[in-house]
Design a protein around this motif. Sequence first.
Motif, PDB file in Angstrom:
ATOM      1  N   GLN A  36      14.077   4.503  26.892  1.00  0.00           N
ATOM      2  CA  GLN A  36      14.733   4.184  25.632  1.00  0.00           C
ATOM      3  C   GLN A  36      16.250   4.267  25.774  1.00  0.00           C
ATOM      4  OE1 GLN A  36      12.891   7.126  23.119  1.00  0.00           O
ATOM      5  NE2 GLN A  36      11.133   5.818  22.591  1.00  0.00           N
ATOM      6  N   MET A  37      16.724   5.293  26.495  1.00  0.00           N
ATOM      7  CA  MET A  37      18.161   5.471  26.687  1.00  0.00           C
ATOM      8  C   MET A  37      18.762   4.354  27.531  1.00  0.00           C
ATOM      9  SD  MET A  37      18.785   9.537  27.316  1.00  0.00           S
ATOM     10  CE  MET A  37      18.939  10.671  25.927  1.00  0.00           C
ATOM     11  N   GLU A  38      18.015   3.862  28.489  1.00  0.00           N
ATOM     12  CA  GLU A  38      18.539   2.791  29.328  1.00  0.00           C
ATOM     13  C   GLU A  38      18.657   1.477  28.547  1.00  0.00           C
ATOM     14  OE1 GLU A  38      16.186   2.848  32.941  1.00  0.00           O
ATOM     15  OE2 GLU A  38      17.665   4.178  33.871  1.00  0.00           O
ATOM     16  N   ASP A  39      17.943   1.383  27.440  1.00  0.00           N
ATOM     17  CA  ASP A  39      18.086   0.261  26.526  1.00  0.00           C
ATOM     18  C   ASP A  39      19.240   0.516  25.554  1.00  0.00           C
ATOM     19  OD1 ASP A  39      17.606  -2.066  25.013  1.00  0.00           O
ATOM     20  OD2 ASP A  39      16.231  -1.006  23.687  1.00  0.00           O
ATOM     21  N   SER A  40      19.235   1.694  24.911  1.00  0.00           N
ATOM     22  CA  SER A  40      20.207   1.972  23.847  1.00  0.00           C
ATOM     23  C   SER A  40      21.639   2.149  24.360  1.00  0.00           C
ATOM     24  CB  SER A  40      19.787   3.221  23.060  1.00  0.00           C
ATOM     25  OG  SER A  40      19.671   4.349  23.904  1.00  0.00           O
ATOM     26  N   GLN A  41      21.822   2.406  25.652  1.00  0.00           N
ATOM     27  CA  GLN A  41      23.184   2.571  26.164  1.00  0.00           C
ATOM     28  C   GLN A  41      24.017   1.302  26.016  1.00  0.00           C
ATOM     29  OE1 GLN A  41      23.150   3.427  30.388  1.00  0.00           O
ATOM     30  NE2 GLN A  41      21.641   1.847  30.823  1.00  0.00           N
ATOM     31  N   TRP A  42      23.352   0.174  25.843  1.00  0.00           N
ATOM     32  CA  TRP A  42      24.063  -1.108  25.709  1.00  0.00           C
ATOM     33  C   TRP A  42      24.262  -1.508  24.244  1.00  0.00           C
ATOM     34  CZ3 TRP A  42      26.010  -1.866  30.226  1.00  0.00           C
ATOM     35  CH2 TRP A  42      25.303  -1.515  31.380  1.00  0.00           C
ATOM     36  N   TRP A  43      23.779  -0.678  23.318  1.00  0.00           N
ATOM     37  CA  TRP A  43      23.935  -0.997  21.894  1.00  0.00           C
ATOM     38  C   TRP A  43      25.400  -0.913  21.482  1.00  0.00           C
ATOM     39  CZ3 TRP A  43      19.558   2.204  19.055  1.00  0.00           C
ATOM     40  CH2 TRP A  43      18.303   1.715  19.468  1.00  0.00           C
ATOM     41  N   SER A  44      25.701  -1.513  20.322  1.00  0.00           N
ATOM     42  CA  SER A  44      27.038  -1.406  19.750  1.00  0.00           C
ATOM     43  C   SER A  44      27.244  -0.004  19.186  1.00  0.00           C
ATOM     44  CB  SER A  44      27.213  -2.437  18.636  1.00  0.00           C
ATOM     45  OG  SER A  44      26.364  -2.105  17.530  1.00  0.00           O
ATOM     46  N   ARG A  45      28.504   0.373  18.944  1.00  0.00           N
ATOM     47  CA  ARG A  45      28.817   1.683  18.362  1.00  0.00           C
ATOM     48  C   ARG A  45      28.144   1.830  17.004  1.00  0.00           C
ATOM     49  NH1 ARG A  45      33.667   4.092  20.520  1.00  0.00           N
ATOM     50  NH2 ARG A  45      33.510   3.769  22.773  1.00  0.00           N
ATOM     51  N   ASP A  46      28.168   0.762  16.190  1.00  0.00           N
ATOM     52  CA  ASP A  46      27.569   0.824  14.855  1.00  0.00           C
ATOM     53  C   ASP A  46      26.076   1.097  14.938  1.00  0.00           C
ATOM     54  OD1 ASP A  46      30.013   0.366  13.712  1.00  0.00           O
ATOM     55  OD2 ASP A  46      29.656  -1.770  13.307  1.00  0.00           O
ATOM     56  N   ARG A  47      25.404   0.428  15.864  1.00  0.00           N
ATOM     57  CA  ARG A  47      23.952   0.628  15.991  1.00  0.00           C
ATOM     58  C   ARG A  47      23.641   2.034  16.496  1.00  0.00           C
ATOM     59  NH1 ARG A  47      19.687  -3.196  19.434  1.00  0.00           N
ATOM     60  NH2 ARG A  47      17.778  -2.222  18.600  1.00  0.00           N
ATOM     61  N   LEU A  48      24.463   2.533  17.415  1.00  0.00           N
ATOM     62  CA  LEU A  48      24.269   3.902  17.904  1.00  0.00           C
ATOM     63  C   LEU A  48      24.498   4.921  16.788  1.00  0.00           C
ATOM     64  CD1 LEU A  48      25.982   3.652  21.412  1.00  0.00           C
ATOM     65  CD2 LEU A  48      23.591   4.266  20.999  1.00  0.00           C
ATOM     66  N   GLU A  49      25.500   4.691  15.950  1.00  0.00           N
ATOM     67  CA  GLU A  49      25.761   5.610  14.835  1.00  0.00           C
ATOM     68  C   GLU A  49      24.634   5.571  13.812  1.00  0.00           C
ATOM     69  OE1 GLU A  49      29.614   4.875  13.232  1.00  0.00           O
ATOM     70  OE2 GLU A  49      30.669   5.619  15.027  1.00  0.00           O
ATOM     71  N   ALA A  50      24.027   4.408  13.620  1.00  0.00           N
ATOM     72  CA  ALA A  50      22.880   4.313  12.719  1.00  0.00           C
ATOM     73  C   ALA A  50      21.707   5.130  13.260  1.00  0.00           C
ATOM     74  CB  ALA A  50      22.473   2.848  12.537  1.00  0.00           C
ATOM     75  N   LEU A  51      21.507   5.083  14.586  1.00  0.00           N
ATOM     76  CA  LEU A  51      20.460   5.894  15.209  1.00  0.00           C
ATOM     77  C   LEU A  51      20.772   7.376  15.045  1.00  0.00           C
ATOM     78  CD1 LEU A  51      17.969   6.267  17.072  1.00  0.00           C
ATOM     79  CD2 LEU A  51      19.544   6.081  19.024  1.00  0.00           C
TER      80      LEU A  51
END
Length: 451
Positions: free
Chosen positions: A31-46
């Motif tokens: 999951q982390m190897e996928d989410s590391q490429w997310w935008s800052r906004d998407r990471l903050e939502a998580l």
Amino acid sequence: MSNLYTKLVSGLIFPFHEHLKHHSTVTVRKQMEDSQWWSRDRLEALQLERLRSLLTKAQDHVPYYRDLFSRLSFSAKDINVLNDLQRLPFLTKPIIRKNQEQLKSEKAERLARFNTGGSSGEPLIFFIGNERVSHDVAAKWRATRWWNVDIGDPEIVVWGSPIELSSQDRIRQFRDRLLRTQLLPAFEMSEAKLDGFVETIRRTRPAMLFGYPSSISLIARHAEKRGRPMSDLGVRVAFVTAERLYDHQREDITRVFGCPVANGYGGRDAGFIAHQCPQGSMHLTAEDIIVELVDQEGNVVPSGTAGEVVVTHLATSEFPFIRYRTGDVAVMSEGSCACGRGLPILQEIQGRTTDFVIAVDGTIMHGLAVVYPIRDIPGIASFKVVQETLERVVVQIVPGIDCAPEVETMISKGIKARLGNSVDVCVQRVSEIPCEKSGKFRYVQSLVVQG
């Protein structure tokens, strides 16, 4: 054949090992190897989603937080943005010591007892559940793979924690052999021990090194002094953590082992906070950890300003770390990294609050202010600076072969120039400077600045 064995370990043996321990490490890492490429906004939502979940579990099942939230008339449902977290008070080491049992979740299972080394005072005892272990191991594993090495590649670990060293039973030794990991204890760094460490590394030909920067750089300098080449062993990267990484240590390791140095930042209590990518950025483990930087009054400081690191670890529902004051000082960056990862970046990690010193006039400055004038003096093999009071500093030095008789005067002059002419500088020549109980080494320690 080596690559095939590494794939066997990382793809089958280690996942099976984690499954037997009831860890979800493999799933979390993917999951982390996928989410590391997310935008800052998407990471903050998580982060916001996971923060609500953590606070809800704390409110429902953790006696300390149930009582605290009740007194504050606070509800986990009131969290609408990440900044709402600032409505809660800090968690500190004294609070944890006083409320060990009350901080355990009533739903907790298989809690493991951990402690910090207590290098700046009384050791901190706390507890970690399987969720936290899974996420921490996954974060480290993800960062390992950034550097084209993986679990199963030959590894030398230079470490000094009593937990690791007391666990070397037959099962642990068998597991380490299976995973191709070998431990070199960092407690004792005598000439004879260093000779043995150099030969072990040459014989093992590891793909990666892992450990304290002070210890690995000491091994590097010793190998160089003995004329033992280390750059031909195929070491791809040296991972360092648990101490501040100084520029001269990075240079020593890179020069001798012929490999890049990847810095890691975190601790047993706070978790794996940040890891360095090959482009040089210290990326926060944003999926698991919310980092705030605060000033001496506890107010959050903006990016680009130094502040104490406050951590909320989102995978600690069984023993929550919510707004935990680490005692470390860092600077956040607003920038992005060329690697393309959306993970936020620490611009600088300055060290612990006790790694700072105070001049007679009250000026607070980083310990490097007293490190550099000593390092510039030839003939000093090792040193440590302890600021006992505003008016007294003790410097221990291990003299080298060409250590000049006037070295004491040079040290005293350099420190007085920075801290004040009235400071009493006591320079002691010693044969050895011992590490902390944990195996770490600290160049500077202030008993005046309390973290």
